[in-house]
Scaffold this motif. Structure first.
Motif, mmCIF file in Angstrom:
data_model
loop_
_atom_site.group_PDB
_atom_site.id
_atom_site.type_symbol
_atom_site.label_atom_id
_atom_site.label_comp_id
_atom_site.label_asym_id
_atom_site.label_seq_id
_atom_site.Cartn_x
_atom_site.Cartn_y
_atom_site.Cartn_z
ATOM 1 N N ASP A 35 6.042 1.643 -2.788
ATOM 2 C CA ASP A 35 5.237 0.605 -3.434
ATOM 3 C C ASP A 35 5.965 0.168 -4.698
ATOM 4 N N ARG A 91 2.839 10.285 -2.256
ATOM 5 C CA ARG A 91 1.425 10.130 -2.551
ATOM 6 C C ARG A 91 0.590 11.103 -1.728
ATOM 7 N N PHE A 92 1.095 11.428 -0.580
ATOM 8 C CA PHE A 92 0.351 12.305 0.324
ATOM 9 C C PHE A 92 1.240 13.485 0.696
ATOM 10 N N VAL A 95 5.206 6.794 0.176
ATOM 11 C CA VAL A 95 4.453 7.297 1.327
ATOM 12 C C VAL A 95 5.471 7.740 2.362
ATOM 13 N N MET A 134 0.041 11.447 -12.163
ATOM 14 C CA MET A 134 1.243 10.596 -12.152
ATOM 15 C C MET A 134 1.151 9.585 -11.002
ATOM 16 N N ASP A 135 1.632 8.441 -11.272
ATOM 17 C CA ASP A 135 1.634 7.388 -10.251
ATOM 18 C C ASP A 135 2.708 7.707 -9.219
ATOM 19 N N ARG A 136 2.289 7.967 -8.031
ATOM 20 C CA ARG A 136 3.232 8.312 -6.960
ATOM 21 C C ARG A 136 3.387 7.122 -6.029
ATOM 22 N N HIS A 180 5.322 -2.009 -6.797
ATOM 23 C CA HIS A 180 4.494 -2.407 -7.935
ATOM 24 C C HIS A 180 4.095 -1.205 -8.787
#
Lengths: 545, 592
Positions: free
Chosen positions: A16, A74-75, A6, A1-3, A18
């Protein structure tokens, strides 16, 4: 999945935009975070104590906040952030304020530790009287003050004291406009189910997105005597105009209470300044009684981030009243956001500027910086001048007039405001092109006439001085050309721009003309940064004359 | 012929020259015997011997080495068939050796840098078979012929643009045969060193073309980068940084090699630490927003980013800010707005507003430029001399007044030498603003005289080739008429020769060889002229440097005073002057 998220160790969050999931993530984040800035690629949010408590006040939990972060991050999430969320959120709801009797409130601490801390706090000794168990009694009079002091100590108070209804007022909204979805959502968030813990708070909306309408919708729901507090006479007139235009209230039911006029009506609109006026430092605030002696059921604090410090004191006495704070930003110049939280209420709703723009509720706004050279014949004079004089020479660069002409010709269908700081310069523009001018010395009658002409389209272009901006109701325009000066503080700048760049059928443009290699550049750079943070599109153009 | 015989046949001029060339110095006091001894010692070494023994011509060929890439005639050069020394010279250059280069017909060489002969020969050369040598020599011969014709004095200009135009006009690659990549690259480098901006295209044919496009140089290898580093006259730190910033080399080996050569490279060449690549993670790794903040996830670029950006926060992501002060500092170290934009564009879209702002800052920065040059002030007469010295041109930044020049600080030693050779011996020390002296140009009297003597001692003019059989004693001593370019020159020269006058070799234009096809079958004989100061006679008009000024006077009489020949001169104002004849370096004309 696009996370898209941050999470940084200092509790700032980078989103982000975008990313394909950015919108969904944003909607999850806004509940418990503060939007710091929203330029074109990465939006910055921050988890603060207040933002967490604001979320908790509407039932949001630390666990939910952490789950949200884990879902989108994301992390790995820094441990310090997790600890902060759990620890801070756990404080909310640990201190409850409820009614004991008609004149006394009961402050209850859910944790023994907190009770002992409060009991040992000297600054609270005059306000709190130990009661049974882990409780204190608090005189009703000190309701606001105790909340402020406790939040300063890191203890948010969950105020469960029922709000009292003021005198009833019959009114409805007219059908000459349609409320937008986000405006209705905002009011729903404020009023909730009208039970304990609801009916007070702040709504954060960008400039030009219709905060006044939000106030009117809330007013129409509560149907009670209402006091509206505004930062200046301009706003007062605007509120009155809107109330009369969009509600069934008549002129007899709406009053202005300002420096010039003192009319108290079921819906009274007054300025912060008049409330804080006193004859001298020793004297009392003689207009405070406006707040305390009338049976207001609802208080609206317009531009609540500008709430003057003395008004806090009075505000603290209005804790039993439904209250709404309206603002584009909760960030205060004096850092007293926690007092706004305590005395007006938590943030109930906000939405970024860019979201409303995408949805079409705010016109696309373009900011342009045009850089021109100083004429050769002025270069020596500039070089030899002192700093302040340098700024004036740069600001009054005669080449700017040519640019003004060019811009006006390039935008034949826009309603244009030309704004400047130096009267001589503005007069020069007037002489060159014959456009009408309004300065601080313009007669009220002439000013009102010109504004009417501008609104009706009879006059397409209007020159206004900076002083005039603040003193006079600035009409809507689709384009502004600033030839000199700034609006003032960053908040003021954003506010002014928001009024100039209101939603309409066409995109809005803001031009600022500066002299290259001059002291104007510093202002220009700061403006660019600020506007970019707000999400405005910004271009820089060099023009050779 | 043994080496000793060979050296014995040389005259003093030649020996002095070879000593300077090969030994790098002349030990004082010198005699012919001592010069021969020293040269023999050097040339007797095993490896040197091997080389010498392959020489097919006389010492002129040895001298030709130094002429390589100088203004040699193509046809003349091509006659030097099978000369291993040519390849040797190429190796000299290949090893980043410095070499002497002629800029014009004067015998005053512009010595770019000193000659280090210790690494003259490479192992590969010594290991090569004769066949390889022969084959390569042929190729190289052609190459050199081509280069020589291009780099001839009359073609070289002071302006790079002129040179570029010239290269384009002649169709540079037509001068060369099919070249290997290595050779092509080498040629490109040599051209660049010669001031001809030349690109090299990395296709199989090794096509060379004149260009000013940095992109065409990108295909050059580590060697080129190494040359750039050493070519300090052409690239200083900031321009090199700028150059490399335009061509970000991601070759790690290049970076490593350069670090070995130049340990301080990290300071001077910020981009060499860069091994950047786009993050393949989801979403953007680098994001530059209009509010002047850059968010980055990787630290690889930190070194470079820190040159012009300020770190705001280092966390999971790093946040940088572009500030005016930070960007200005980067301009100080050679960055430009274009370079910053180009660099950032590798990772993120740079908003137009930021691009414009950077360019505006750059423009503001360049409004006043400060340079570190030396201001040289002289008299009108000397200014006239300075203006007419072509060798000085590249050292003069700007003539700021009729008698004032801005000269390059970095080449101060060279142009001082040129001025000294031109007769301006007593050049003042560089005076600092605070009154302290930073450079001493004092020489001992002996050194001064020797330097002068060496400078004015006419060496062989270029393009002189003497066939071995002509090399005999008679030839050394006799005056022989030569074929000159113009009739006037011939007449003038003949007249001078007949009276045994001193001549300045710059007045001599050597003759042309005879050719059959591309092969030279013979040469014009040329005269080796000796410095025959004893031949000055009365009524000669002579030129000399007197009190730092060029002085023209007529010889009234010559008297011998002890061991010295003293001439009494009278100038146009009828001032009388006594001078040592050795100071006279030029005979202008003769009247009877």
């Amino acid at each position: 999945m696009d996370r898209p998220l941050v999470v940084q160790s200092d509790r700032t969050l980078l989103l982000d935009i975008h990313s394909s999931n950015a919108e969904e993530c944003r909607a999850d984040l806004i509940v418990f975070t503060e939007l710091i800035k929203s330029p074109e690629h990465v939006h910055t949010y921050e988890i603060t104590a207040l933002s967490l408590w604001n979320a908790c006040s509407s039932g949001y939990s630390a666990k939910k906040a952490i789950e949200t972060l884990e879902k989108w991050s994301r992390f790995d999430i820094p441990q310090t952030v997790l600890f902060f969320i759990e620890d801070t959120a756990s404080r909310f709801g640990s201190i409850l304020l409820d009614e004991l009797d008609e004149n006394t409130l009961l402050l209850t601490c859910k944790k023994d530790l907190y009770y002992r801390q409060l009991a040992s706090e000297k600054s609270l000794s005059t306000l709190l009287t130990p009661y049974s168990g882990n409780s204190f009694t608090v005189p009703l009079l000190y309701r606001g003050e105790v909340k402020v002091r406790l939040i300063k100590l890191g203890f948010p108070v969950d105020d469960l004291v029922p709000l009292k209804k003021g005198e009833e007022l019959s009114l409805d909204l007219k059908d000459n406009f349609v409320a937008r979805e986000y405006q209705i959502t905002a009011v729903n968030a404020l009023l909730g189910n009208m039970e304990k813990g609801t009916g007070y708070g702040n709504i954060v909306l960008p400039c030009g997105s219709g905060k006044t309408i939000v106030g009117l919708i809330a007013l129409s729901r509560l149907k009670t005597n209402t006091l509206i507090l505004c930062p200046n006479v301009v706003s007062v007139h605007q509120w009155i105009r809107e109330i009369l235009d969009k509600t069934t209230l008549t002129e007899n039911e709406v009053g202005e209470y300002s420096g010039e006029v003192k009319n108290i009506k079921p819906v009274t609109v007054c300025t912060y300044q008049v409330l804080t006026w006193r004859e001298n430092v020793e004297a009392d605030f003689k207009h405070f009684k406006l707040l305390s002696e009338y049976n207001w059921g609802f208080v609206i604090y317009d531009e609540v981030h500008m709430l003057p410090a003395p008004v806090f004191k009075i505000t603290s006495s209005l804790q039993s009243v439904y209250r709404l704070g309206l603002t584009a930003t909760l960030v205060r110049e004096d850092g007293r956001e926690d007092e706004v939280f305590s005395l007006v209420g938590p943030k109930r709703y906000d939405v970024p500027w860019s979201v409303l723009e995408k949805q079409g509720f705010i016109a696309k706004a373009y900011c342009h910086e045009i850089r021109i050279d100083l004429p050769e014949e002025l270069e020596v004079e500039y070089a030899l001048a002192k700093n302040r004089e340098k700024y004036r020479i740069a600001s009054e660069n005669p080449n700017k007039i040519k640019i003004v002409k060019q811009l006006v010709e390039e935008h034949p269908d826009d309603r244009i405001l030309i704004i400047g700081q130096y009267i001589d310069q503005l007069e020069e523009i007037r002489k060159n092109f014959g456009w009408p001018i309004i300065t601080g010395s313009s007669a009220n009658k002439k000013r009102d006439q010109l504004y009417d002409d501008f609104r009706s389209g009879k006059e397409r272009i209007l020159i206004v001085s900076k002083v005039a901006n603040f003193a006079i109701d600035l009409p809507d325009a689709s384009m502004a050309i600033q030839v000199s000066g700034t609006f003032g503080s960053r908040q003021e700048e954003a506010q002014r721009l928001g009024r100039i760049l209101r939603p309409k059928e066409r995109d809005s443009h803001f031009y600022t003309i500066i002299t290259k290699f001059s002291s104007e550049e510093e202002f220009a750079l700061n403006r660019q940064k600020f506007l970019s943070e707000q999400g405005y599109s910004y271009t820089v153009e060099n023009i050779k004359i | 012929m043994t080496l000793e015989n060979y050296l014995d046949y040389l005259d003093m001029d030649r020996l002095l020259f070879l000593s300077r060339l090969y030994l790098g110095k002349i030990e004082m006091p010198y005699t012919k015997i001592r010069l021969i001894e020293n040269l023999k010692l050097f040339l007797s070494e095993e490896r040197i011997k091997k080389l010498i023994s392959s020489v097919k011509s006389d010492e002129a060929i040895l001298i030709s080495i130094a002429h390589l890439f100088g203004p040699l005639d193509e046809k003349q050069l091509s006659s030097l068939a099978g000369l291993s020394f040519i390849r040797t010279s190429l190796y000299l250059d290949r090893l980043s050796m410095r070499f002497l280069m002629f800029k014009n017909d004067d015998d005053l060489w512009e010595e770019n840098e000193s000659f280090d002969l210790s690494a003259v020969y490479t192992d590969s050369f010594l290991r090569s078979s004769d066949e390889d040598v022969e084959r390569e020599d042929k190729n190289l011969k052609d190459v050199l012929a081509g280069m020589a014709s291009i780099l001839s004095a009359e073609n070289l200009r002071s302006s790079r643009k002129d040179n570029l135009r010239y290269l384009r006009a002649i169709g540079i690659s037509d001068h060369f045969p099919k070249l290997s990549r290595e050779t092509s690259e080498y040629i490109a480098i040599s051209f660049i060193k010669a001031g001809l901006y030349c690109g090299f295209l990395s296709d199989e044919s090794g096509y060379i073309k004149p260009t000013e496009k940095i992109e065409d140089l990108k295909s050059l290898s580590n060697l080129f980068l190494a040359y750039l580093l050493f070519s300090e006259g052409r690239f200083n730190h900031s321009s090199l940084s700028a150059f490399l910033a335009q061509n970000i080399y991601s070759d790690k080996e290049v970076n490593e090699k350069l670090r070995i050569i130049y340990p301080e490279i990290d300071r001077a060449l910020p981009f060499l630490s860069l091994v950047g690549s786009k993050d393949e993670d989801n979403g953007s790794t680098f994001a530059l927003s209009s509010d002047y903040t850059l968010t980055s996830s990787k630290c690889d670029e930190s070194f470079t980013l820190s040159r012009f950006m300020t770190v705001e926060k280092v966390d999971t992501y790093t946040t940088w800010t572009l500030t005016r002060e930070g960007v200005k500092s980067s301009f100080d170290s050679g960055f430009t707005a274009e370079k910053i934009i180009k660099y950032l564009s590798r990772f993120t879209k740079v908003p137009e507003s930021i691009q414009e702002r950077l360019k505006n800052w750059n423009e503001s920065y360049e409004r006043v430029r400060v340079y570190d040059y030396l201001f040289v002030e002289t008299t009108e007469r000397n200014a006239f001399l300075i203006d007419s010295l072509p060798l000085l041109k590249i050292h003069i930044v700007k003539k700021v007044s009729p008698t004032g020049y801005l000269m390059k600080r970095s080449t101060e030693e060279q142009w001082r030498r040129i001025l000294m050779y031109s007769g301006l011996e007593m050049i003042g020390k560089t005076e600092r603003e605070d009154g302290l002296v930073t450079i001493s140009n004092e020489k001992t009297e002996n050194n001064r005289l020797n330097a002068y003597r060496n400078a004015t001692y006419p060496t062989l003019p270029r393009r002189k080739y003497i066939q071995k059989k002509e090399y005999n004693e008679n030839l050394l001593k006799s005056d022989i008429s030569i074929k000159l370019k113009t009739k006037e020159e011939k007449e003038s020269f003949t007249r001078l020769l007949n009276i045994g006058c001193i001549v300045d070799s710059s007045q001599i234009v050597p003759g042309q060889p005879f050719y059959q096809g591309r092969k030279a079958t013979g040469f014009e004989y040329q005269v080796k002229l000796h410095l025959l100061r004893q031949s000055i006679k009365e009524n000669f008009f002579v030129e000399l440097m007197f009190e730092e000024e060029k002085y023209i006077a007529k010889v009234v009489s010559i008297n011998k005073v002890e061991d010295n020949n003293i001439a009494i001169l009278i100038d146009e104002n009828e001032n009388r002057l006594e001078v040592d004849i050795s100071k006279i370096f030029l005979v202008r004309e003769i009247t009877f």
